[in-house]
Design a protein around this motif. Structure first.
Motif, PDB file in Angstrom:
ATOM      1  N   THR A 110       0.797  -1.222   0.000  1.00 43.46           N
ATOM      2  CA  THR A 110       0.000   0.000   0.000  1.00 43.46           C
ATOM      3  C   THR A 110       0.829   1.272   0.000  1.00 43.46           C
ATOM      4  O   THR A 110       0.353   2.307  -0.438  1.00 43.46           O
ATOM      5  N   SER A 111       2.058   1.201   0.520  1.00 48.01           N
ATOM      6  CA  SER A 111       2.910   2.393   0.508  1.00 48.01           C
ATOM      7  C   SER A 111       4.361   1.978   0.674  1.00 48.01           C
ATOM      8  O   SER A 111       4.656   0.872   1.128  1.00 48.01           O
ATOM      9  N   ARG A 112       5.237   2.894   0.279  1.00 40.59           N
ATOM     10  CA  ARG A 112       6.673   2.650   0.357  1.00 40.59           C
ATOM     11  C   ARG A 112       7.362   3.954   0.750  1.00 40.59           C
ATOM     12  O   ARG A 112       6.889   5.025   0.428  1.00 40.59           O
ATOM     13  N   SER A 113       8.489   3.818   1.449  1.00 43.23           N
ATOM     14  CA  SER A 113       9.305   4.988   1.795  1.00 43.23           C
ATOM     15  C   SER A 113      10.766   4.602   1.645  1.00 43.23           C
ATOM     16  O   SER A 113      11.180   3.546   2.122  1.00 43.23           O
ATOM     17  N   VAL A 124      15.467   3.495   9.139  1.00 43.22           N
ATOM     18  CA  VAL A 124      15.311   2.371   8.215  1.00 43.22           C
ATOM     19  C   VAL A 124      15.214   2.877   6.780  1.00 43.22           C
ATOM     20  O   VAL A 124      14.921   4.044   6.531  1.00 43.22           O
ATOM     21  N   GLU A 125      15.458   1.939   5.849  1.00 42.44           N
ATOM     22  CA  GLU A 125      15.347   2.261   4.429  1.00 42.44           C
ATOM     23  C   GLU A 125      14.557   1.167   3.724  1.00 42.44           C
ATOM     24  O   GLU A 125      14.354   0.086   4.265  1.00 42.44           O
ATOM     25  N   HIS A 126      14.140   1.490   2.498  1.00 45.56           N
ATOM     26  CA  HIS A 126      13.429   0.532   1.656  1.00 45.56           C
ATOM     27  C   HIS A 126      12.224  -0.081   2.374  1.00 45.56           C
ATOM     28  O   HIS A 126      12.064  -1.296   2.429  1.00 45.56           O
ATOM     29  N   GLY A 135      -4.152  -0.792  14.167  1.00 48.59           N
ATOM     30  CA  GLY A 135      -3.454   0.478  14.261  1.00 48.59           C
ATOM     31  C   GLY A 135      -1.948   0.410  14.126  1.00 48.59           C
ATOM     32  O   GLY A 135      -1.286   1.442  14.134  1.00 48.59           O
ATOM     33  N   VAL A 136      -1.387  -0.783  13.994  1.00 49.81           N
ATOM     34  CA  VAL A 136       0.058  -0.933  13.799  1.00 49.81           C
ATOM     35  C   VAL A 136       0.304  -1.258  12.330  1.00 49.81           C
ATOM     36  O   VAL A 136      -0.182  -2.270  11.824  1.00 49.81           O
ATOM     37  N   VAL A 137       1.034  -0.387  11.660  1.00 45.85           N
ATOM     38  CA  VAL A 137       1.351  -0.603  10.256  1.00 45.85           C
ATOM     39  C   VAL A 137       2.481  -1.624  10.166  1.00 45.85           C
ATOM     40  O   VAL A 137       3.493  -1.507  10.853  1.00 45.85           O
ATOM     41  N   VAL A 138       2.290  -2.638   9.310  1.00 46.26           N
ATOM     42  CA  VAL A 138       3.251  -3.724   9.171  1.00 46.26           C
ATOM     43  C   VAL A 138       3.894  -3.655   7.791  1.00 46.26           C
ATOM     44  O   VAL A 138       3.205  -3.441   6.787  1.00 46.26           O
ATOM     45  N   GLY A 139       5.210  -3.809   7.768  1.00 41.33           N
ATOM     46  CA  GLY A 139       5.921  -3.805   6.495  1.00 41.33           C
ATOM     47  C   GLY A 139       7.352  -4.283   6.657  1.00 41.33           C
ATOM     48  O   GLY A 139       7.839  -4.494   7.768  1.00 41.33           O
ATOM     49  N   PHE A 140       7.988  -4.467   5.526  1.00 40.35           N
ATOM     50  CA  PHE A 140       9.382  -4.906   5.481  1.00 40.35           C
ATOM     51  C   PHE A 140      10.282  -3.675   5.457  1.00 40.35           C
ATOM     52  O   PHE A 140       9.948  -2.668   4.835  1.00 40.35           O
ATOM     53  N   SER A 141      11.452  -3.770   6.107  1.00 41.63           N
ATOM     54  CA  SER A 141      12.407  -2.664   6.084  1.00 41.63           C
ATOM     55  C   SER A 141      13.784  -3.181   6.463  1.00 41.63           C
ATOM     56  O   SER A 141      13.922  -4.258   7.036  1.00 41.63           O
ATOM     57  N   GLN A 172      13.134  -3.264  -4.996  1.00 34.99           N
ATOM     58  CA  GLN A 172      13.046  -3.381  -6.452  1.00 34.99           C
ATOM     59  C   GLN A 172      11.850  -4.226  -6.878  1.00 34.99           C
ATOM     60  O   GLN A 172      11.233  -3.964  -7.902  1.00 34.99           O
ATOM     61  N   PHE A 173      11.510  -5.238  -6.093  1.00 37.61           N
ATOM     62  CA  PHE A 173      10.470  -6.192  -6.460  1.00 37.61           C
ATOM     63  C   PHE A 173       9.057  -5.736  -6.075  1.00 37.61           C
ATOM     64  O   PHE A 173       8.122  -5.833  -6.866  1.00 37.61           O
ATOM     65  N   ALA A 174       8.887  -5.271  -4.855  1.00 38.36           N
ATOM     66  CA  ALA A 174       7.557  -5.034  -4.285  1.00 38.36           C
ATOM     67  C   ALA A 174       7.123  -3.582  -4.426  1.00 38.36           C
ATOM     68  O   ALA A 174       7.231  -2.795  -3.497  1.00 38.36           O
ATOM     69  N   THR A 175       6.595  -3.259  -5.590  1.00 38.18           N
ATOM     70  CA  THR A 175       6.085  -1.919  -5.841  1.00 38.18           C
ATOM     71  C   THR A 175       4.622  -1.836  -5.382  1.00 38.18           C
ATOM     72  O   THR A 175       4.024  -2.836  -4.992  1.00 38.18           O
TER      73      THR A 175
END
Length: 184
Positions: A110-113, A124-126, A135-141, A172-175
């Motif tokens: 849903t979003s990237r930074s 963190v990056e990527h 209420g906790v946003v989950v993602g890879f970094s 690069q992969f997960a847009t």
């Protein structure tokens, strides 16, 4: 002349509205599930309870983890697979789980930074976000300093940490819109 001029303008306006309507319909038909909503929602993934593993090859893509291009994240194995066209694994790697796990299911990025400060205060990056759990946003970094420390269990954080090299591959992969399948 004035009557024919207004007829031309009306015709052009109608044509423009039809074109906009067609484009809007096409765009809405191509929006992955979960986008445009304030929170990503999970839908059961095939085999979400516990995907069978190949005991001879623990890094093999688990059966029942979906089809097509996708990111597969195993909660039990703390492992990610980047799966390209033809269900071919492009890369697999271990991750350090977040303190808050998303439920098994299918999500969309849903979003990237590129660079931010994580919910644990670590730069963190990527960052590739795909879920919201109460209420906790989950993602890879990837931590900018390369660390992959276990999360503080007292904090509700959603950062699934990967190495910087794996973070670059994920970036690069997960847009936006890429499918993320979470399995046990």
């Amino acid at each position: 002349m004035a009557g024919s001029s207004s007829g031309i303008v009306a015709g052009l306006t109608t044509a423009a509205l039809v074109t906009v309507g067609v484009l809007a319909y096409q765009a809405s038909a191509n929006v992955p599930a979960g986008l445009g909503r304030p929170h990503a929602t999970a839908s059961p993934a095939p085999g979400a309870s516990k995907a069978p593993r190949d005991s001879r090859n623990p890094t093999a893509l688990p059966a029942g983890s979906g089809t097509g291009e996708r990111v597969v994240y195993s909660l039990d194995d703390d492992r990610v697979w980047l799966v390209g066209a033809g269900d071919k694994v492009q890369r697999t790697f271990e991750v350090t789980p977040s303190a808050v796990d998303p439920p098994p299911g299918t999500y969309a990025v849903t979003s990237r930074s590129n660079r931010v400060t994580g919910s644990d205060g670590v730069p963190v990056e990527h960052v590739v976000r795909f879920a919201d759990v109460k209420g906790v946003v989950v993602g890879f970094s990837a931590a900018v300093d390369g660390s992959t420390a276990e999360p503080d269990p007292r904090l509700r954080t959603g950062g699934i940490r990967e190495s910087r090299a794996d973070g670059e591959a994920m970036w690069q992969f997960a847009t936006i819109g890429e499918k993320v399948v979470v399995i046990r």
